[in-house]
Enzyme design. Structure first.
Site, PDB file in Angstrom:
ATOM      1  N   ASP A 190       0.897  -1.211  -0.149  1.00 34.32           N
ATOM      2  CA  ASP A 190       0.175   0.015   0.092  1.00 34.32           C
ATOM      3  C   ASP A 190       0.862   1.331  -0.031  1.00 34.32           C
ATOM      4  O   ASP A 190       2.161   1.377   0.596  1.00 34.32           O
ATOM      5  CB  ASP A 190      -0.961   0.046   1.292  1.00 34.32           C
ATOM      6  N   HIS A 237      -6.989  10.357   5.482  1.00 35.93           N
ATOM      7  CA  HIS A 237      -6.142   9.330   6.016  1.00 35.93           C
ATOM      8  C   HIS A 237      -6.316   9.640   7.421  1.00 35.93           C
ATOM      9  O   HIS A 237      -5.625   8.962   8.225  1.00 35.93           O
ATOM     10  CB  HIS A 237      -4.779   9.334   5.364  1.00 35.93           C
TER      11      HIS A 237
HETATM   12 ZN   LIG Z   1      -4.543   5.345   1.938  1.00 40.89          ZN
END
Ligand SMILES: [Zn+2]
Length: 334
Positions: free
Chosen positions: A110, A204
Protein backbone atom coordinates in the site's frame (compact mmCIF):
# COMPACT_ATOMS: atom_id res chain seq x y z
CA UNK A 1 -6.86 -22.04 -1.17
CA UNK A 2 -3.23 -20.95 -1.39
CA UNK A 3 -2.24 -17.32 -1.29
CA UNK A 4 -3.38 -15.66 -4.52
CA UNK A 5 -0.36 -13.94 -5.99
CA UNK A 6 -0.52 -14.34 -9.72
CA UNK A 7 -2.04 -11.43 -11.61
CA UNK A 8 -4.62 -13.59 -13.40
CA UNK A 9 -5.72 -15.17 -10.15
CA UNK A 10 -6.07 -11.80 -8.45
CA UNK A 11 -8.14 -10.40 -11.32
CA UNK A 12 -10.31 -13.52 -11.22
CA UNK A 13 -10.90 -12.97 -7.50
CA UNK A 14 -12.05 -9.42 -8.23
CA UNK A 15 -14.33 -10.63 -11.04
CA UNK A 16 -15.84 -13.30 -8.80
CA UNK A 17 -16.47 -10.65 -6.13
CA UNK A 18 -18.38 -8.54 -8.65
CA UNK A 19 -20.68 -11.41 -9.58
CA UNK A 20 -21.50 -11.84 -5.88
CA UNK A 21 -21.91 -8.15 -5.10
CA UNK A 22 -18.90 -8.04 -2.80
CA UNK A 23 -16.45 -5.27 -2.04
CA UNK A 24 -13.11 -6.82 -1.11
CA UNK A 25 -11.67 -5.36 2.09
CA UNK A 26 -7.96 -4.68 2.45
CA UNK A 27 -6.93 -4.46 6.09
CA UNK A 28 -3.70 -2.73 7.02
CA UNK A 29 -1.59 -5.03 9.18
CA UNK A 30 1.68 -4.13 10.86
CA UNK A 31 1.99 -7.06 13.25
CA UNK A 32 1.11 -10.73 13.50
CA UNK A 33 -1.72 -10.11 15.98
CA UNK A 34 -3.57 -7.95 13.47
CA UNK A 35 -3.05 -10.48 10.68
CA UNK A 36 -4.51 -13.26 12.81
CA UNK A 37 -7.45 -11.08 13.87
CA UNK A 38 -8.26 -10.32 10.23
CA UNK A 39 -7.97 -13.95 9.14
CA UNK A 40 -9.95 -15.29 12.12
CA UNK A 41 -12.77 -12.78 11.60
CA UNK A 42 -12.90 -13.53 7.87
CA UNK A 43 -12.97 -17.28 8.47
CA UNK A 44 -15.82 -16.89 10.99
CA UNK A 45 -17.71 -14.62 8.59
CA UNK A 46 -17.25 -17.23 5.84
CA UNK A 47 -18.79 -19.86 8.09
CA UNK A 48 -21.76 -17.58 8.79
CA UNK A 49 -22.45 -16.81 5.12
CA UNK A 50 -21.64 -20.33 3.91
CA UNK A 51 -18.55 -19.46 1.89
CA UNK A 52 -15.32 -20.87 3.24
CA UNK A 53 -13.29 -19.14 0.52
CA UNK A 54 -14.10 -15.49 1.27
CA UNK A 55 -11.53 -13.13 -0.22
CA UNK A 56 -9.56 -10.82 2.05
CA UNK A 57 -6.54 -8.63 1.47
CA UNK A 58 -3.70 -8.09 3.95
CA UNK A 59 -2.08 -4.75 3.20
CA UNK A 60 0.99 -2.99 4.43
CA UNK A 61 2.86 0.18 3.60
CA UNK A 62 6.61 0.41 3.41
CA UNK A 63 8.29 3.81 3.76
CA UNK A 64 5.12 5.87 3.26
CA UNK A 65 5.68 8.88 5.50
CA UNK A 66 2.26 8.74 7.14
CA UNK A 67 2.90 5.20 8.41
CA UNK A 68 5.92 3.00 7.74
CA UNK A 69 4.22 -0.29 8.46
CA UNK A 70 6.93 -2.73 7.39
CA UNK A 71 9.21 -0.97 9.90
CA UNK A 72 6.67 -1.37 12.69
CA UNK A 73 6.45 -5.06 11.91
CA UNK A 74 9.81 -5.55 13.62
CA UNK A 75 11.51 -3.98 16.59
CA UNK A 76 14.65 -3.75 14.50
CA UNK A 77 12.63 -1.05 12.67
CA UNK A 78 14.21 -2.23 9.43
CA UNK A 79 11.73 -2.25 6.57
CA UNK A 80 13.42 -5.13 4.77
CA UNK A 81 13.37 -7.30 7.90
CA UNK A 82 9.74 -6.35 8.53
CA UNK A 83 8.69 -7.11 4.98
CA UNK A 84 10.35 -10.54 5.05
CA UNK A 85 8.75 -11.38 8.40
CA UNK A 86 5.35 -10.29 7.07
CA UNK A 87 5.72 -12.51 4.00
CA UNK A 88 6.89 -15.44 6.13
CA UNK A 89 4.00 -15.11 8.61
CA UNK A 90 1.44 -14.88 5.82
CA UNK A 91 2.97 -17.90 4.09
CA UNK A 92 2.57 -19.99 7.24
CA UNK A 93 -0.97 -18.78 7.91
CA UNK A 94 -2.17 -19.50 4.38
CA UNK A 95 -0.41 -22.86 3.89
CA UNK A 96 -2.43 -26.02 3.28
CA UNK A 97 -2.20 -27.09 6.94
CA UNK A 98 -3.18 -23.69 8.31
CA UNK A 99 -6.56 -23.05 10.04
CA UNK A 100 -7.07 -20.33 7.41
CA UNK A 101 -6.17 -22.46 4.39
CA UNK A 102 -9.64 -22.18 2.82
CA UNK A 103 -9.68 -18.37 2.63
CA UNK A 104 -8.78 -16.51 -0.57
CA UNK A 105 -6.00 -14.35 0.83
CA UNK A 106 -4.19 -11.69 -1.17
CA UNK A 107 -1.37 -9.40 -0.09
CA UNK A 108 -1.17 -5.78 -1.08
CA UNK A 109 1.65 -3.26 -0.98
CA UNK A 110 0.00 0.00 0.00
CA UNK A 111 1.08 3.57 -0.75
CA UNK A 112 4.36 2.53 -2.33
CA UNK A 113 6.38 5.66 -3.01
CA UNK A 114 8.35 5.86 -6.27
CA UNK A 115 11.27 7.59 -4.56
CA UNK A 116 11.35 6.38 -0.93
CA UNK A 117 10.56 2.78 -1.86
CA UNK A 118 12.95 2.48 -4.80
CA UNK A 119 14.80 -0.42 -3.14
CA UNK A 120 11.63 -2.37 -2.45
CA UNK A 121 10.58 -1.87 -6.06
CA UNK A 122 13.61 -3.91 -7.14
CA UNK A 123 12.20 -6.92 -5.26
CA UNK A 124 10.30 -9.62 -7.12
CA UNK A 125 6.80 -8.16 -7.47
CA UNK A 126 5.52 -11.70 -7.98
CA UNK A 127 5.61 -12.09 -4.18
CA UNK A 128 2.66 -9.73 -3.88
CA UNK A 129 -0.90 -9.80 -5.21
CA UNK A 130 -1.23 -6.08 -5.88
CA UNK A 131 0.51 -2.79 -5.35
CA UNK A 132 -0.65 0.78 -4.93
CA UNK A 133 1.87 2.82 -6.88
CA UNK A 134 1.41 6.12 -5.10
CA UNK A 135 2.86 8.99 -7.11
CA UNK A 136 0.30 11.44 -5.74
CA UNK A 137 3.02 13.66 -4.29
CA UNK A 138 3.97 14.54 -7.86
CA UNK A 139 2.09 17.02 -10.03
CA UNK A 140 -0.62 15.12 -11.90
CA UNK A 141 1.17 15.13 -15.24
CA UNK A 142 4.33 13.61 -13.74
CA UNK A 143 2.24 11.23 -11.65
CA UNK A 144 0.63 9.88 -14.82
CA UNK A 145 3.98 9.52 -16.57
CA UNK A 146 5.58 7.70 -13.64
CA UNK A 147 2.55 5.46 -13.15
CA UNK A 148 2.37 4.61 -16.86
CA UNK A 149 6.06 3.68 -16.79
CA UNK A 150 5.53 1.42 -13.80
CA UNK A 151 2.59 -0.27 -15.52
CA UNK A 152 4.71 -0.88 -18.63
CA UNK A 153 7.48 -2.44 -16.53
CA UNK A 154 5.44 -4.49 -14.06
CA UNK A 155 1.88 -4.63 -15.32
CA UNK A 156 2.23 -8.15 -16.68
CA UNK A 157 3.04 -9.54 -13.22
CA UNK A 158 1.08 -7.62 -10.63
CA UNK A 159 -2.25 -5.85 -10.30
CA UNK A 160 -1.57 -2.12 -10.06
CA UNK A 161 -3.57 0.54 -8.24
CA UNK A 162 -2.81 4.15 -9.13
CA UNK A 163 -3.53 7.32 -7.17
CA UNK A 164 -5.28 9.63 -9.59
CA UNK A 165 -5.33 12.61 -7.30
CA UNK A 166 -3.45 14.46 -4.65
CA UNK A 167 -3.98 12.54 -1.46
CA UNK A 168 -4.12 14.64 1.64
CA UNK A 169 -1.48 13.33 3.98
CA UNK A 170 -1.34 13.15 7.74
CA UNK A 171 -0.20 16.74 8.11
CA UNK A 172 -3.42 17.85 6.47
CA UNK A 173 -1.64 20.75 4.81
CA UNK A 174 -2.65 20.01 1.28
CA UNK A 175 -5.93 21.15 -0.09
CA UNK A 176 -8.24 18.29 -0.85
CA UNK A 177 -9.82 18.38 -4.28
CA UNK A 178 -12.42 15.77 -5.13
CA UNK A 179 -11.66 13.67 -8.21
CA UNK A 180 -13.76 14.50 -11.25
CA UNK A 181 -14.96 11.78 -13.64
CA UNK A 182 -12.95 13.49 -16.41
CA UNK A 183 -9.74 13.30 -14.42
CA UNK A 184 -10.35 9.68 -13.48
CA UNK A 185 -10.98 8.77 -17.11
CA UNK A 186 -7.83 10.52 -18.27
CA UNK A 187 -5.76 8.86 -15.54
CA UNK A 188 -6.95 5.36 -16.37
CA UNK A 189 -6.58 5.94 -20.12
CA UNK A 190 -3.06 7.26 -19.91
CA UNK A 191 -1.62 4.94 -17.26
CA UNK A 192 -3.35 1.62 -17.89
CA UNK A 193 -3.76 0.88 -14.18
CA UNK A 194 -6.14 -1.85 -13.05
CA UNK A 195 -7.53 0.11 -10.09
CA UNK A 196 -7.64 3.74 -9.04
CA UNK A 197 -7.77 5.59 -5.76
CA UNK A 198 -9.90 8.66 -6.24
CA UNK A 199 -10.46 11.41 -3.74
CA UNK A 200 -14.06 10.81 -2.68
CA UNK A 201 -14.05 12.99 0.41
CA UNK A 202 -12.54 10.60 2.94
CA UNK A 203 -9.14 11.18 4.44
CA UNK A 204 -6.30 9.37 6.05
CA UNK A 205 -6.71 11.24 9.28
CA UNK A 206 -9.38 9.43 11.21
CA UNK A 207 -9.89 12.33 13.59
CA UNK A 208 -10.58 14.98 10.98
CA UNK A 209 -14.00 16.57 11.15
CA UNK A 210 -16.50 17.21 8.37
CA UNK A 211 -15.49 14.22 6.28
CA UNK A 212 -18.06 12.83 3.95
CA UNK A 213 -17.91 9.93 1.55
CA UNK A 214 -19.26 11.09 -1.83
CA UNK A 215 -21.03 8.03 -3.20
CA UNK A 216 -22.70 10.08 -5.94
CA UNK A 217 -19.30 11.07 -7.26
CA UNK A 218 -18.08 7.46 -7.12
CA UNK A 219 -21.06 6.41 -9.25
CA UNK A 220 -20.27 9.10 -11.82
CA UNK A 221 -16.67 7.89 -12.00
CA UNK A 222 -17.82 4.29 -12.31
CA UNK A 223 -19.87 5.33 -15.37
CA UNK A 224 -16.73 6.40 -17.22
CA UNK A 225 -14.00 4.02 -15.98
CA UNK A 226 -15.94 0.96 -14.86
CA UNK A 227 -15.69 -0.85 -11.55
CA UNK A 228 -12.11 0.13 -10.70
CA UNK A 229 -12.46 2.30 -7.62
CA UNK A 230 -10.60 1.76 -4.38
CA UNK A 231 -11.71 3.65 -1.28
CA UNK A 232 -9.04 4.78 1.18
CA UNK A 233 -9.52 6.60 4.48
CA UNK A 234 -12.49 4.42 5.36
CA UNK A 235 -11.88 4.70 9.10
CA UNK A 236 -12.62 8.41 8.84
CA UNK A 237 -16.31 8.06 7.95
CA UNK A 238 -19.15 6.41 9.90
CA UNK A 239 -20.17 2.92 8.86
CA UNK A 240 -23.64 4.06 7.79
CA UNK A 241 -22.05 5.93 4.88
CA UNK A 242 -20.19 2.94 3.53
CA UNK A 243 -22.71 0.13 3.50
CA UNK A 244 -23.57 0.51 -0.21
CA UNK A 245 -20.06 0.79 -1.65
CA UNK A 246 -20.64 -1.97 -4.17
CA UNK A 247 -23.44 0.02 -5.83
CA UNK A 248 -21.04 2.95 -6.15
CA UNK A 249 -18.48 0.99 -8.15
CA UNK A 250 -16.04 0.46 -5.29
CA UNK A 251 -14.28 -2.90 -5.66
CA UNK A 252 -11.73 -2.66 -2.83
CA UNK A 253 -11.76 -0.74 0.42
CA UNK A 254 -8.77 0.00 2.64
CA UNK A 255 -9.08 0.01 6.42
CA UNK A 256 -6.37 0.38 8.98
CA UNK A 257 -6.78 3.22 11.48
CA UNK A 258 -10.00 1.87 12.97
CA UNK A 259 -8.33 -1.43 13.90
CA UNK A 260 -5.75 0.29 16.06
CA UNK A 261 -7.89 3.20 17.24
CA UNK A 262 -10.77 1.02 18.39
CA UNK A 263 -8.72 -1.74 20.06
CA UNK A 264 -6.56 0.53 22.19
CA UNK A 265 -9.43 1.58 24.53
CA UNK A 266 -10.21 -2.08 25.28
CA UNK A 267 -6.61 -2.70 26.29
CA UNK A 268 -6.57 0.38 28.48
CA UNK A 269 -9.79 -0.58 30.25
CA UNK A 270 -8.81 -4.18 30.91
CA UNK A 271 -5.40 -3.24 32.27
CA UNK A 272 -6.85 -0.56 34.53
CA UNK A 273 -9.54 -2.88 35.86
CA UNK A 274 -6.95 -5.57 36.66
CA UNK A 275 -4.27 -3.12 37.71
CA UNK A 276 -2.62 -5.04 40.54
CA UNK A 277 -2.61 -8.35 38.65
CA UNK A 278 -1.02 -6.57 35.69
CA UNK A 279 1.46 -4.33 37.47
CA UNK A 280 1.63 -5.68 41.02
CA UNK A 281 0.03 -4.24 44.20
CA UNK A 282 2.80 -1.70 44.79
CA UNK A 283 2.41 -0.15 41.36
CA UNK A 284 -1.38 -0.27 41.62
CA UNK A 285 -1.23 1.50 45.00
CA UNK A 286 1.09 4.15 43.60
CA UNK A 287 -1.22 4.82 40.66
CA UNK A 288 -4.11 5.00 43.10
CA UNK A 289 -2.22 7.48 45.29
CA UNK A 290 -1.60 9.57 42.19
CA UNK A 291 -5.37 9.43 41.61
CA UNK A 292 -4.90 7.63 38.29
CA UNK A 293 -6.94 4.67 39.52
CA UNK A 294 -10.10 4.45 41.60
CA UNK A 295 -12.26 2.04 43.54
CA UNK A 296 -13.17 0.03 40.46
CA UNK A 297 -9.59 -1.12 39.87
CA UNK A 298 -8.01 -4.14 41.53
CA UNK A 299 -5.41 -2.75 43.93
CA UNK A 300 -4.43 -5.52 46.34
CA UNK A 301 -4.44 -8.74 44.30
CA UNK A 302 -0.96 -10.09 43.58
CA UNK A 303 0.80 -10.18 40.22
CA UNK A 304 -0.77 -12.92 38.12
CA UNK A 305 0.75 -14.79 35.19
CA UNK A 306 -2.52 -14.62 33.28
CA UNK A 307 -2.37 -10.83 33.37
CA UNK A 308 1.24 -9.66 33.07
CA UNK A 309 2.26 -11.41 29.88
CA UNK A 310 2.55 -10.10 26.36
CA UNK A 311 0.10 -12.84 25.37
CA UNK A 312 -2.52 -11.30 27.69
CA UNK A 313 -2.08 -7.84 26.18
CA UNK A 314 -2.05 -9.12 22.62
CA UNK A 315 -5.06 -11.31 23.35
CA UNK A 316 -7.15 -8.28 24.27
CA UNK A 317 -6.04 -6.46 21.12
CA UNK A 318 -6.69 -9.56 19.00
CA UNK A 319 -10.27 -10.01 20.26
CA UNK A 320 -11.12 -6.34 19.84
CA UNK A 321 -9.59 -6.12 16.35
CA UNK A 322 -11.51 -9.23 15.42
CA UNK A 323 -14.72 -7.50 16.49
CA UNK A 324 -13.87 -4.42 14.40
CA UNK A 325 -13.06 -6.54 11.34
CA UNK A 326 -16.27 -8.52 11.82
CA UNK A 327 -18.31 -5.31 11.78
CA UNK A 328 -16.73 -4.24 8.50
CA UNK A 329 -17.13 -7.67 6.92
CA UNK A 330 -20.80 -7.57 7.84
CA UNK A 331 -21.18 -4.42 5.73
CA UNK A 332 -19.83 -5.99 2.57
CA UNK A 333 -20.25 -9.75 2.92
CA UNK A 334 -23.57 -9.74 4.77
ZN1 LIG B 1 -4.48 5.15 2.01
Amino acid sequence: MPLILHRDGVLSAYEAAVTRGWVIPAFGVENLTTIEAVLAATRDCGQRVGRADLPVILALTNLYEHRTQSRYYTHTRRWDVGMKLFLADVAVLTAADSPFADLSVMIHLDHIQPDLDADLLTWDMGQFSSIMFDASKLPLEENMEATARFVREHGDRIVIEGACDEIVDATGDEISVLTTPERAEEFVGRTGVDLIVANLGTEHRASAADLWYHGDLARQIKEVVGRKLVLHGTSSVPNDQIGRLFDDGICKVNIWTALERDSSPALLEQMVRHASKVGGPQMAQRLNDDRLLGNGALLADPFHLDFFTTAYRQGIVFEEMKRVVTRYLGLWYG
